[in-house]
Design an enzyme around this catalytic site. Structure first.
Site, PDB file in Angstrom:
ATOM      1  N   CYS A 148      22.717   2.806  17.133  1.00 29.04           N
ATOM      2  CA  CYS A 148      23.894   2.377  16.214  1.00 29.04           C
ATOM      3  C   CYS A 148      25.331   2.521  16.816  1.00 29.04           C
ATOM      4  CB  CYS A 148      23.656   3.198  14.815  1.00 29.04           C
ATOM      5  SG  CYS A 148      25.146   3.032  13.747  1.00 29.04           S
ATOM      6  N   HIS A 190      19.131  -2.019   8.892  1.00 28.88           N
ATOM      7  CA  HIS A 190      19.934  -1.126   9.334  1.00 28.88           C
ATOM      8  C   HIS A 190      21.440  -1.395   8.880  1.00 28.88           C
ATOM      9  CE1 HIS A 190      21.587   1.055  13.200  1.00 28.88           C
ATOM     10  NE2 HIS A 190      22.691   0.639  12.514  1.00 28.88           N
ATOM     11  N   GLU A 191      21.874  -2.702   9.042  1.00 25.49           N
ATOM     12  CA  GLU A 191      23.347  -3.217   8.257  1.00 25.49           C
ATOM     13  C   GLU A 191      23.195  -2.902   6.842  1.00 25.49           C
ATOM     14  OE1 GLU A 191      25.373  -3.308  10.724  1.00 25.49           O
ATOM     15  OE2 GLU A 191      23.882  -3.451  12.230  1.00 25.49           O
ATOM     16  N   HIS A 194      23.840   0.772   6.023  1.00 33.05           N
ATOM     17  CA  HIS A 194      25.203   0.815   6.080  1.00 33.05           C
ATOM     18  C   HIS A 194      26.002   0.800   4.952  1.00 33.05           C
ATOM     19  CE1 HIS A 194      26.144   2.321  10.263  1.00 33.05           C
ATOM     20  NE2 HIS A 194      25.293   1.202  10.849  1.00 33.05           N
TER      21      HIS A 194
END
Length: 225
Positions: A148, A190-191, A194
């Site tokens: 990351c 993953h995004e 966030h």
């Protein structure tokens, strides 16, 4: 009937204070580079509160500044280098992300268990994902090292859904609804995480945490016992 905008926000959805703050961020980045349209945004690191707060849904708060922010986020992602960048990673608590990955070189695709197929550039506003079943009817997971840009220099193994349905909107407001498999599915998970105030370390097998240098030195051989 009102548009539901909080006091201090224009009827069109523009948050003038936030818009001004983003313009200042972009202006400072350009001033530190070679002029308009060249600046790279500072990527905030783990420990910054913005990374742990759920991002606000994007409802037009940035108005005409959104395209400029998206361009800067894409430049910053490429320069890092990375394959995805969420707005909280540049200090902006809005549900906006950009993703793009060239994938594994064609001559290596057959030997890549990650299924790292190309992911064309796209903008994601208010994205969400849901796991999709594999051949046996159950969701499949794939475990690989990932890193990351906001946890610079480190990677760890994360077991993620191999196949997901991605929904949301693009920068024009058009709906996004598609199925992604392999590494592209990992990127959007993953995004999107966030934007929920999560880091990949929240889902990682921490015994596998390694510096980028040691991952290259020792490879993917990890004692998972």
């Amino acid at each position: 009937m009102t548009d539901g905008a909080p006091a201090g926000r224009a009827a069109a959805g523009v948050d003038e204070a936030l818009r001004a703050a983003v313009v200042d961020l972009l202006d400072r980045a350009d001033a530190a580079a070679d002029g308009p349209g060249t600046g790279l945004l500072p990527i905030v690191q783990a420990g910054a509160p913005v990374l742990r707060a759920p991002a606000a849904p994007y409802t037009g708060q940035l108005g005409d500044v959104l395209p400029r922010l998206l361009e800067a986020m894409r430049r910053t992602m490429h320069a890092a280098p990375g394959v995805g960048l969420a707005a909280p990673q540049v200090g902006i608590g809005l549900a906006i992300a950009v993703v793009e990955d060239a994938g594994t070189p064609p001559d290596a695709e057959a030997d890549d268990p990650r299924e790292r197929t190309p992911l064309p550039y796209r903008v994601l506003l208010d994205p969400a994902y849901e796991p999709l079943p594999g051949p046996d009817g159950e969701p499949e997971r794939a475990a690989f090292h990932e890193g990351c840009l906001s946890v610079s220099g480190w990677q760890a193994v994360v077991a993620r859904h191999r196949r997901v349905r991605l929904t949301g909107r693009d920068e024009t407001g058009a709906p996004v609804d598609e199925v992604l498999t392999g590494w592209p599915a990992r990127i959007v998970q993953h995004e999107t995480d966030h934007l929920a105030g999560e880091l990949y370390l929240d889902h990682a097998l921490l015994r596998t945490l390694t510096s980028n240098e040691n991952l290259v030195r020792y490879g993917n051989v990890v004692d998972l016992g």
